[in-house]
Design a protein around this motif. Structure first.
Motif, PDB file in Angstrom:
ATOM      1  N   SER A  73       0.766  -1.314   0.129  1.00 49.48           N
ATOM      2  CA  SER A  73       0.106   0.027  -0.005  1.00 49.48           C
ATOM      3  C   SER A  73       0.970   1.121   0.057  1.00 49.48           C
ATOM      4  CB  SER A  73      -0.943  -0.049   1.164  1.00 49.48           C
ATOM      5  OG  SER A  73      -0.206  -0.100   2.564  1.00 49.48           O
ATOM      6  N   SER A  74       2.272   1.159  -0.326  1.00 49.06           N
ATOM      7  CA  SER A  74       2.999   2.101  -0.263  1.00 49.06           C
ATOM      8  C   SER A  74       3.113   3.038  -1.542  1.00 49.06           C
ATOM      9  CB  SER A  74       4.511   1.709   0.304  1.00 49.06           C
ATOM     10  OG  SER A  74       5.527   2.857   0.241  1.00 49.06           O
ATOM     11  N   LYS A  75       3.355   4.467  -1.085  1.00 49.41           N
ATOM     12  CA  LYS A  75       3.315   5.396  -2.425  1.00 49.41           C
ATOM     13  C   LYS A  75       4.886   5.144  -2.957  1.00 49.41           C
ATOM     14  CE  LYS A  75       0.189   8.908  -0.720  1.00 49.41           C
ATOM     15  NZ  LYS A  75       0.066  10.160  -0.451  1.00 49.41           N
ATOM     16  N   LEU A  76       4.987   5.714  -4.155  1.00 51.65           N
ATOM     17  CA  LEU A  76       6.606   5.709  -4.562  1.00 51.65           C
ATOM     18  C   LEU A  76       7.491   6.786  -4.433  1.00 51.65           C
ATOM     19  CD1 LEU A  76       5.627   3.751  -7.840  1.00 51.65           C
ATOM     20  CD2 LEU A  76       6.297   2.675  -5.649  1.00 51.65           C
ATOM     21  N   VAL A  77       8.823   6.560  -4.415  1.00 50.62           N
ATOM     22  CA  VAL A  77       9.598   7.726  -4.158  1.00 50.62           C
ATOM     23  C   VAL A  77      10.595   7.877  -5.502  1.00 50.62           C
ATOM     24  CG1 VAL A  77      11.335   8.997  -2.816  1.00 50.62           C
ATOM     25  CG2 VAL A  77       9.382   8.121  -1.719  1.00 50.62           C
ATOM     26  N   ASN A  78      10.723   8.763  -6.281  1.00 48.00           N
ATOM     27  CA  ASN A  78      11.753   8.939  -7.168  1.00 48.00           C
ATOM     28  C   ASN A  78      13.050   9.373  -6.703  1.00 48.00           C
ATOM     29  OD1 ASN A  78      10.197   8.183  -9.931  1.00 48.00           O
ATOM     30  ND2 ASN A  78       8.768   9.405  -8.929  1.00 48.00           N
ATOM     31  N   VAL A  79      14.030   8.956  -6.933  1.00 47.35           N
ATOM     32  CA  VAL A  79      15.448   9.344  -6.440  1.00 47.35           C
ATOM     33  C   VAL A  79      16.307   9.666  -7.586  1.00 47.35           C
ATOM     34  CG1 VAL A  79      17.357   9.204  -4.899  1.00 47.35           C
ATOM     35  CG2 VAL A  79      14.958   8.422  -4.111  1.00 47.35           C
ATOM     36  N   LEU A  80      17.055  10.581  -7.662  1.00 45.81           N
ATOM     37  CA  LEU A  80      18.081  10.668  -8.717  1.00 45.81           C
ATOM     38  C   LEU A  80      19.535  10.704  -7.860  1.00 45.81           C
ATOM     39  CD1 LEU A  80      16.766  13.461 -10.971  1.00 45.81           C
ATOM     40  CD2 LEU A  80      16.573  11.111 -11.355  1.00 45.81           C
ATOM     41  N   ASN A 133      14.993  21.075   0.335  1.00 39.90           N
ATOM     42  CA  ASN A 133      15.743  22.348  -0.056  1.00 39.90           C
ATOM     43  C   ASN A 133      15.565  22.341  -1.561  1.00 39.90           C
ATOM     44  OD1 ASN A 133      16.476  22.870   2.673  1.00 39.90           O
ATOM     45  ND2 ASN A 133      18.164  21.765   2.718  1.00 39.90           N
ATOM     46  N   ALA A 134      16.076  23.586  -2.000  1.00 39.68           N
ATOM     47  CA  ALA A 134      15.833  23.756  -3.647  1.00 39.68           C
ATOM     48  C   ALA A 134      16.829  22.778  -4.162  1.00 39.68           C
ATOM     49  CB  ALA A 134      16.193  25.089  -4.008  1.00 39.68           C
ATOM     50  N   ASN A 135      17.991  22.619  -3.726  1.00 38.77           N
ATOM     51  CA  ASN A 135      19.183  21.573  -4.159  1.00 38.77           C
ATOM     52  C   ASN A 135      18.986  20.134  -4.095  1.00 38.77           C
ATOM     53  OD1 ASN A 135      19.605  21.820  -1.419  1.00 38.77           O
ATOM     54  ND2 ASN A 135      21.800  21.723  -1.951  1.00 38.77           N
ATOM     55  N   GLU A 136      17.772  19.774  -3.337  1.00 41.31           N
ATOM     56  CA  GLU A 136      17.556  18.485  -2.950  1.00 41.31           C
ATOM     57  C   GLU A 136      16.224  18.038  -3.892  1.00 41.31           C
ATOM     58  OE1 GLU A 136      18.693  17.675   1.802  1.00 41.31           O
ATOM     59  OE2 GLU A 136      16.916  18.660   1.254  1.00 41.31           O
ATOM     60  N   VAL A 137      15.400  18.809  -4.738  1.00 42.33           N
ATOM     61  CA  VAL A 137      14.284  18.153  -5.377  1.00 42.33           C
ATOM     62  C   VAL A 137      14.599  18.973  -6.540  1.00 42.33           C
ATOM     63  CG1 VAL A 137      13.228  20.288  -4.472  1.00 42.33           C
ATOM     64  CG2 VAL A 137      11.810  18.276  -5.347  1.00 42.33           C
ATOM     65  N   VAL A 138      13.825  17.986  -7.511  1.00 38.71           N
ATOM     66  CA  VAL A 138      13.872  18.171  -9.050  1.00 38.71           C
ATOM     67  C   VAL A 138      12.329  17.968  -9.512  1.00 38.71           C
ATOM     68  CG1 VAL A 138      14.650  17.790 -11.511  1.00 38.71           C
ATOM     69  CG2 VAL A 138      16.205  17.755  -9.354  1.00 38.71           C
ATOM     70  N   TYR A 139      11.860  18.708 -10.293  1.00 38.40           N
ATOM     71  CA  TYR A 139      10.589  18.526 -10.975  1.00 38.40           C
ATOM     72  C   TYR A 139      10.662  18.319 -12.312  1.00 38.40           C
ATOM     73  CZ  TYR A 139       8.469  20.147  -6.461  1.00 38.40           C
ATOM     74  OH  TYR A 139       8.040  20.022  -5.296  1.00 38.40           O
ATOM     75  N   ARG A 140      10.246  17.250 -12.909  1.00 39.17           N
ATOM     76  CA  ARG A 140      10.252  17.228 -14.396  1.00 39.17           C
ATOM     77  C   ARG A 140       8.973  16.345 -14.699  1.00 39.17           C
ATOM     78  NH1 ARG A 140      16.529  14.373 -14.504  1.00 39.17           N
ATOM     79  NH2 ARG A 140      17.629  16.545 -14.080  1.00 39.17           N
ATOM     80  N   GLU A 141       8.449  16.845 -15.618  1.00 35.03           N
ATOM     81  CA  GLU A 141       7.086  16.433 -16.484  1.00 35.03           C
ATOM     82  C   GLU A 141       5.996  16.254 -15.372  1.00 35.03           C
ATOM     83  OE1 GLU A 141       8.178  13.047 -18.601  1.00 35.03           O
ATOM     84  OE2 GLU A 141       9.355  14.067 -20.021  1.00 35.03           O
ATOM     85  N   GLY A 142       5.966  17.074 -14.291  1.00 31.77           N
ATOM     86  CA  GLY A 142       4.761  17.020 -13.248  1.00 31.77           C
ATOM     87  C   GLY A 142       5.337  16.101 -12.222  1.00 31.77           C
ATOM     88  N   CYS A 143       6.394  15.443 -12.146  1.00 35.03           N
ATOM     89  CA  CYS A 143       6.909  14.470 -11.094  1.00 35.03           C
ATOM     90  C   CYS A 143       8.170  15.192 -10.239  1.00 35.03           C
ATOM     91  CB  CYS A 143       7.445  13.134 -11.883  1.00 35.03           C
ATOM     92  SG  CYS A 143       6.141  12.156 -12.753  1.00 35.03           S
ATOM     93  N   LYS A 144       8.117  14.714  -8.851  1.00 36.89           N
ATOM     94  CA  LYS A 144       8.926  15.335  -8.053  1.00 36.89           C
ATOM     95  C   LYS A 144       9.965  14.169  -7.713  1.00 36.89           C
ATOM     96  CE  LYS A 144       9.237  16.706  -3.034  1.00 36.89           C
ATOM     97  NZ  LYS A 144       8.370  16.970  -1.960  1.00 36.89           N
TER      98      LYS A 144
END
Length: 259
Positions: free
Chosen positions: A10-17, A48-59
């Protein structure tokens, strides 16, 4: 305690670069947050701003200063709850297209030390414990490579028992004639703190002459409880040696726990 399988259901997914090339990982939020306090907090607050990226509506979480090889080891451990049992498997996990050039033992041991540092930074304590203790077990009755010593003393918290292991093994097990050209070339890069601790520990060994020269590997492990230490497979030899008269604590079973 819920298993990873039940958390993932039942877990959501986390995207990591990860890394400067931004290798993409998709992790189950429930699993990674359960095993890493850093990820749990990061998922609950604004990054923080340097820890997150938004691409095509995904975080995406951006960990650009993390080595992809170490993160690959962490992700594999995250879902299997154990590290590879062989050095070759560990290297293949970190470098799927590895050519196996150079010393496989050196590379695998350095990966474990870096995994331990990753566990410290991201508060993944069980992962840190497993990487730390596997390094001790793989080294056994052998001194550490200088490359590992240099990296560990520059990057690991000084209270970690693995640093004591490196010092004690150098005092007790090192033979200068075993150093090849590569090790000899690194001697002048050894950290001052390491050399000072070797000097101080060697002083305590001067009057010690009894018993076999072996390290009690259990005393360098990270144990979460005293009960865990009592059943440690590596502790039998150390407990036998600890009854011998010795001014050094190399052979003493240190009854304390670490986080």
């Amino acid at each position: 305690m819920p298993s990873n399988v039940s958390r993932n259901a039942s877990s959501k997914l986390v995207n990591v670069l990860v890394g400067p090339e931004e290798k993409h990982y998709v992790l189950h939020k429930g699993t990674v947050c359960h095993h890493s306090e850093w990820f749990r907090v990061a998922c609950e607050r604004s990054l923080n701003a340097n820890e997150v990226v938004y691409r095509e509506g995904c975080k995406y979480m951006a960990l650009r200063d993390v080595e992809p090889e170490i993160f690959a080891i962490f992700v594999d451990w995250l879902y299997k709850q154990q590290l590879p049992s062989s050095m070759r498997d560990l290297i293949y996990l970190a470098e799927p297209v590895a050519t196996y050039r150079g010393n496989m033992i050196k590379r695998s041991e350095l990966y474990l030390l870096k995994a331990c540092a990753f566990g410290e930074r991201f508060h993944a304590l069980l992962f840190k414990h497993d990487a730390h203790n596997l390094y001790i077990n793989w080294k056994g009755q052998q001194p550490s490579f200088y490359e590992s010593i240099i990296w560990a003393f520059e990057n690991l918290r000084e209270q970690l028992p693995v640093l004591d292991f490196m010092v004690d093994a150098q005092c007790l097990l090192w033979d200068p004639y075993d150093d090849g050209d590569g090790e000899i070339a690194l001697r002048d890069q050894l950290p001052q703190e390491f050399l000072l601790r070797v000097m101080m520990r060697s002083h305590g060994l001067r009057s010690w002459t009894q018993g076999p020269r072996q390290l009690n590997l259990c005393s360098y492990h990270l144990h979460r409880t005293l009960a865990e230490q009592d059943v440690c497979p590596s502790g039998t030899t150390g407990r036998r040696h600890s009854r011998q008269a010795s001014p050094s604590r190399l052979y003493q079973s240190r009854r304390r726990t670490y986080t």
